[in-house]
Design a protein around this motif. Structure first.
Motif, PDB file in Angstrom:
ATOM      1  N   LEU A  31       1.115  -1.062   0.079  1.00 56.66           N
ATOM      2  CA  LEU A  31       0.057   0.042  -0.005  1.00 56.66           C
ATOM      3  C   LEU A  31       0.743   1.277   0.181  1.00 56.66           C
ATOM      4  O   LEU A  31       0.761   2.140  -0.624  1.00 56.66           O
ATOM      5  N   ASN A  33       3.612   1.710  -1.070  1.00 54.77           N
ATOM      6  CA  ASN A  33       4.545   1.601  -2.326  1.00 54.77           C
ATOM      7  C   ASN A  33       3.486   2.289  -3.372  1.00 54.77           C
ATOM      8  O   ASN A  33       4.020   2.850  -4.194  1.00 54.77           O
ATOM      9  N   GLN A  34       2.311   1.743  -3.674  1.00 55.18           N
ATOM     10  CA  GLN A  34       1.260   2.066  -4.290  1.00 55.18           C
ATOM     11  C   GLN A  34       0.846   3.574  -4.166  1.00 55.18           C
ATOM     12  O   GLN A  34       0.877   4.451  -5.183  1.00 55.18           O
ATOM     13  N   HIS A  35       0.918   4.150  -3.097  1.00 50.44           N
ATOM     14  CA  HIS A  35       0.349   5.343  -2.825  1.00 50.44           C
ATOM     15  C   HIS A  35       1.152   6.596  -2.501  1.00 50.44           C
ATOM     16  O   HIS A  35       0.764   7.834  -2.311  1.00 50.44           O
ATOM     17  N   ILE A  36       2.491   6.158  -2.163  1.00 49.50           N
ATOM     18  CA  ILE A  36       3.411   7.183  -1.763  1.00 49.50           C
ATOM     19  C   ILE A  36       4.789   7.254  -2.851  1.00 49.50           C
ATOM     20  O   ILE A  36       5.309   6.315  -2.862  1.00 49.50           O
ATOM     21  N   ASP A  37       4.759   8.416  -3.300  1.00 47.75           N
ATOM     22  CA  ASP A  37       5.979   8.581  -4.551  1.00 47.75           C
ATOM     23  C   ASP A  37       6.963   9.618  -3.554  1.00 47.75           C
ATOM     24  O   ASP A  37       6.682  10.849  -3.532  1.00 47.75           O
TER      25      ASP A  37
END
Length: 66
Positions: A31, A33-37
């Motif tokens: 999660l 990895n998907q939502h935090i850049d």
């Protein structure tokens, strides 16, 4: 008229995060990895130093290391 909304506090958030972390660590990491850049927060000079030709070959990307 009484207020029915519950106020969030740091202790509740911390304990909920701790429960979630210990229940399913792999799901939490995916999660994040998907939502935090984090790429926009890394200076270009840091990229240059990390991937410099004088340094060693990198097995992992800079984002993965951070």
């Amino acid at each position: 008229m009484p207020i029915s909304a519950k106020q969030l506090n740091l202790c509740d958030i911390s304990s909920d995060f701790d429960k979630f972390f210990h229940q399913d660590q792999n799901n939490l990491l995916s999660l994040l990895n998907q939502h935090i850049d984090i790429t926009p927060f890394i200076p270009f000079s840091f990229y240059q130093k990390y991937y410099s030709s004088l340094g060693t070959n990198r097995d992992y990307s800079l984002e993965a290391m951070l």
